[in-house]
Design a protein around this motif. Sequence first.
Motif, mmCIF file in Angstrom:
data_model
loop_
_atom_site.group_PDB
_atom_site.id
_atom_site.type_symbol
_atom_site.label_atom_id
_atom_site.label_comp_id
_atom_site.label_asym_id
_atom_site.label_seq_id
_atom_site.Cartn_x
_atom_site.Cartn_y
_atom_site.Cartn_z
ATOM 1 N N GLY A 37 0.818 -1.207 0.000
ATOM 2 C CA GLY A 37 0.000 0.000 0.000
ATOM 3 C C GLY A 37 0.849 1.253 0.000
ATOM 4 N N LEU A 38 1.932 1.246 0.762
ATOM 5 C CA LEU A 38 2.814 2.411 0.795
ATOM 6 C C LEU A 38 3.424 2.672 -0.577
ATOM 7 N N ALA A 39 3.736 1.589 -1.279
ATOM 8 C CA ALA A 39 4.393 1.742 -2.577
ATOM 9 C C ALA A 39 3.417 2.118 -3.679
ATOM 10 N N LEU A 40 2.205 1.573 -3.602
ATOM 11 C CA LEU A 40 1.254 1.757 -4.692
ATOM 12 C C LEU A 40 0.458 3.053 -4.584
ATOM 13 N N LEU A 41 0.577 3.785 -3.466
ATOM 14 C CA LEU A 41 -0.227 4.977 -3.281
ATOM 15 C C LEU A 41 0.622 6.235 -3.157
ATOM 16 N N THR A 88 25.542 3.929 6.804
ATOM 17 C CA THR A 88 25.849 3.665 5.394
ATOM 18 C C THR A 88 24.582 3.471 4.565
ATOM 19 N N TYR A 89 23.718 2.539 4.985
ATOM 20 C CA TYR A 89 22.536 2.201 4.186
ATOM 21 C C TYR A 89 21.557 3.378 4.100
ATOM 22 N N LEU A 90 21.194 3.968 5.232
ATOM 23 C CA LEU A 90 20.228 5.061 5.212
ATOM 24 C C LEU A 90 20.771 6.282 4.482
ATOM 25 N N GLN A 91 22.051 6.534 4.615
ATOM 26 C CA GLN A 91 22.632 7.688 3.941
ATOM 27 C C GLN A 91 22.568 7.512 2.430
ATOM 28 N N GLU A 92 22.803 6.286 1.953
ATOM 29 C CA GLU A 92 22.700 6.024 0.514
ATOM 30 C C GLU A 92 21.259 6.181 0.036
ATOM 31 N N GLU A 93 20.310 5.693 0.821
ATOM 32 C CA GLU A 93 18.910 5.756 0.420
ATOM 33 C C GLU A 93 18.377 7.188 0.409
ATOM 34 N N LEU A 94 18.912 8.049 1.272
ATOM 35 C CA LEU A 94 18.406 9.413 1.394
ATOM 36 C C LEU A 94 19.315 10.445 0.749
ATOM 37 N N ALA A 320 12.333 4.392 17.259
ATOM 38 C CA ALA A 320 11.310 5.345 17.695
ATOM 39 C C ALA A 320 11.730 6.774 17.378
ATOM 40 N N ARG A 321 10.723 7.574 17.081
ATOM 41 C CA ARG A 321 10.919 9.001 16.800
ATOM 42 C C ARG A 321 10.707 9.807 18.078
ATOM 43 N N LEU A 322 11.615 10.764 18.347
ATOM 44 C CA LEU A 322 11.445 11.642 19.486
ATOM 45 C C LEU A 322 10.373 12.687 19.193
ATOM 46 N N ALA A 323 9.803 13.237 20.235
ATOM 47 C CA ALA A 323 8.635 14.108 20.087
ATOM 48 C C ALA A 323 8.937 15.377 19.302
ATOM 49 N N HIS A 324 10.183 15.859 19.309
ATOM 50 C CA HIS A 324 10.490 17.110 18.628
ATOM 51 C C HIS A 324 10.676 16.940 17.119
ATOM 52 N N VAL A 325 10.712 15.707 16.657
ATOM 53 C CA VAL A 325 10.934 15.422 15.236
ATOM 54 C C VAL A 325 9.582 15.385 14.520
ATOM 55 N N PRO A 326 9.452 16.002 13.334
ATOM 56 C CA PRO A 326 8.179 15.958 12.596
ATOM 57 C C PRO A 326 7.751 14.513 12.328
ATOM 58 N N VAL A 327 6.457 14.261 12.442
ATOM 59 C CA VAL A 327 5.945 12.900 12.296
ATOM 60 C C VAL A 327 6.186 12.358 10.889
ATOM 61 N N ASP A 328 6.265 13.231 9.896
ATOM 62 C CA ASP A 328 6.498 12.768 8.524
ATOM 63 C C ASP A 328 7.857 12.094 8.363
ATOM 64 N N MET A 329 8.768 12.332 9.287
ATOM 65 C CA MET A 329 10.073 11.679 9.197
ATOM 66 C C MET A 329 9.960 10.174 9.417
ATOM 67 N N GLU A 330 8.892 9.719 10.061
ATOM 68 C CA GLU A 330 8.689 8.274 10.188
ATOM 69 C C GLU A 330 8.547 7.647 8.808
ATOM 70 N N GLN A 331 7.807 8.315 7.915
ATOM 71 C CA GLN A 331 7.638 7.806 6.555
ATOM 72 C C GLN A 331 8.957 7.845 5.796
ATOM 73 N N VAL A 332 9.742 8.898 6.028
ATOM 74 C CA VAL A 332 11.015 9.033 5.307
ATOM 75 C C VAL A 332 11.951 7.871 5.645
ATOM 76 N N LEU A 333 12.001 7.454 6.916
ATOM 77 C CA LEU A 333 12.905 6.371 7.308
ATOM 78 C C LEU A 333 12.283 4.984 7.150
ATOM 79 N N SER A 334 10.961 4.877 7.306
ATOM 80 C CA SER A 334 10.354 3.547 7.296
ATOM 81 C C SER A 334 10.412 2.889 5.927
ATOM 82 N N ILE A 335 10.269 3.655 4.859
ATOM 83 C CA ILE A 335 10.276 3.045 3.518
ATOM 84 C C ILE A 335 11.599 2.337 3.230
ATOM 85 N N PRO A 336 12.759 2.982 3.388
ATOM 86 C CA PRO A 336 14.006 2.241 3.136
ATOM 87 C C PRO A 336 14.248 1.109 4.128
ATOM 88 N N LEU A 337 13.853 1.283 5.391
ATOM 89 C CA LEU A 337 14.102 0.225 6.375
ATOM 90 C C LEU A 337 13.204 -0.982 6.146
#
Length: 737
Positions: A37-41, A88-94, A320-337
């Motif tokens: 669903g994340l990929a197709l939408l 290494t991995y996340l830096q390449e993906e982002l 886990a994401r800390l409270a001061h980080v925008p919630v959209d960053m969960e999507q930014v990291l979750s897709i590559p992970l």
Amino acid sequence: ERFLQRVEAGELAPQFSRRRGQGGTMKGVAAALALVGLALLPQRADALSKDDIIELCNGFPGNTIRIGVVTKGNLEKTLARWPATFETYLQEELADYGCNTTMVPLDFDVITPYTRDQEIDFIFPNPSAFVDLKEQFGINEFVSVKRNFAPQGSNETQELDQFGGVVVRAADRYTNINTFADLKANPQTMRVCAVKGGAFGGWHIQWYEMLKAQIDVDTHFGTGGGDHAAFLANVADEAANGSDAKVGGVYFIGNHELALQYTMVNRTCDIGIARTETIEGQVEDGVYTFNDVYTISDKQVELGFPQYISTPLYPEWPLARLAHVPVDMEQVLSIPLLSMDKESEPAVIGKHAGFGFPYSYEPVREMSIALEIFDCDLGYERQAEFPKQCDACEPGYYGRVSPVTGLRICSPCPVGTYTAQGATASTMCMACEDGETTSSEGSVEGACTQEPYDFTTIAMFIAVPVAFVIAMMSLNILWLRCVLKRQMTISETFQHIFQMFKSMGKFAFGCADLITDIIVVVNALRNDSYAAYHQAYWAIGCLAFVASAIDLYISVAIYHTTMQYLAGDHEKITQKVQKSMKGYQRRGSLRAPDSPMGSQVAVEVAQMDHRRVWNLLLQKLLMQEKGTAGLLLLVEDIPMICMALVVAGLEASRDCVELPGGLIVFLVSFGASCLFGGHRFFIASGFFGQVGKYDRAFAKAVGVPAKLSSSNNGAMPVYSDDDFSGELRLVSSVSPK
């Protein structure tokens, strides 16, 4: 595109460990569908564009995302496994978005301050540290790690997203201890080697199992214990002085591997505690063999788990994401992970199988509550006889935080409130309807009854003023007694009391009127921008304020004059009458054709009867009071009542939203105007009668009766200079005007 290709090729098909059964299969299918669903939408409303992600990355200092990783007491192993994934991995993906990532190793002791001070942006903690940080700082999990495991001698790997702990002994030692129940039944001096006091897989879950087996870890194994240094010191002491020097207790060695090595190889520990996978890893490294290990209360077969285990299973480590980080960053990291290949180099180096969706961490939280790491939930409390468990508040009770201990407790609902019938774990009480109450604390639904009428408030409103008046009268009578230097007669006492009541009533009336006028003026000023008629309202209020102040002044003067008379201060009363007569003369009422009136009046007044002089002054003040009442009726009450009726008519079509001061203040002002207006009309109607009383008092004061000749047609008599000799004659007549 790469993600979809891998889904179609079956590379991301979920692999399940044999322990899961139907529940695990359904979770895996749900995870796979969510990934698809994340990929197709990508066109969904909340999907992030490239510019959105770039903007998010720019929000971090130096465009660098800081990811804290708990080391489990083994910094070297952490640095060997996790930088490949989180750097290494996340830096390449982002890289296309200008995002950098850096890993921050965290020992158990610095997890809380780093999170509190926002020195990291994401954290990869053990489950107990996670629920603690979630409770304190509101961090949020969005993915959890999966471990790769291949049983010895097998090429087939399994993905494990849950883990547990082991409690072991050397296979040839303490052979009578095979379960936690055996451990409970054989208390003896033993050295138990765990990882750290804050370690989840290396202490908490094993401690919890011992607690359930009613083993008190503080005393069961001995009164010793401590850190790694204390352990080594006791081992050395035993080696030098024999077994009598051995001190049992729980020792925290610092890492999982060393705790088991001391148990199976060095044999300086009697019981070893570590997380699952530790035994398999050390056997693979050749530290010892499976034959050297005996797992206490082994649950491997029961749970269908491929590793040695002594406890129930718990969710793997979350990111886990800390409270001061925008919630959209969960999507930014979750897709590559979530799309990480378990065969990829970062996964192989990290000895994991990528990431998945996390399980619920509620079992971890419940365990932490039982271990008193956390307090009970609101609506629960610990019982004195069972301090390790939280019991729900009974019906009629609600949960609150104790202001003394800071712990959550159950308290009975106060009188007038209740909880639902049969409801437990309530966090608040509901109030009875107006006019109803409960007979006692701790009531439940249906206990509200009609509230008995409370006369206390009314009694207080009556008793306090009465007590004040009695006290004031007593003090005044005592004061008069001291001034007169004799005991007051009954007539004087009753006259004093009568005057006190009369004067206080006038004073209270004047104060109430003055306060009402102030309210009208203030509220009219606040709302003068709403409509033009507020200007007239304000003007009337100002005139009424001045007239009310005069009325209040006259009331005070009447009381003051009466007190002077009763106190025998005739000189001051005489001076007031002299001033009054001079004023009377200046207005033309007293004629002095042959001599200056000032000296004559002063001589005659000094010779007058004191009671008549006081009565003359009192009648003059009463005449002024009635005149002022008429003035207030004309400038305040009648205009205010008329204005109120006009305003009410204008505002009736607009729900009275622009009434001066609001509807309540308006109604109070209107009611006061009607009440005061009626009272003042009654007072002012006696003005002309009071003029006659004043005339008669004047005549009595100078020693002759006042008579009206039929020739003057009822006009005011006017006195000449000869009248002060004791003979009265009408010399002229002036119109009432």
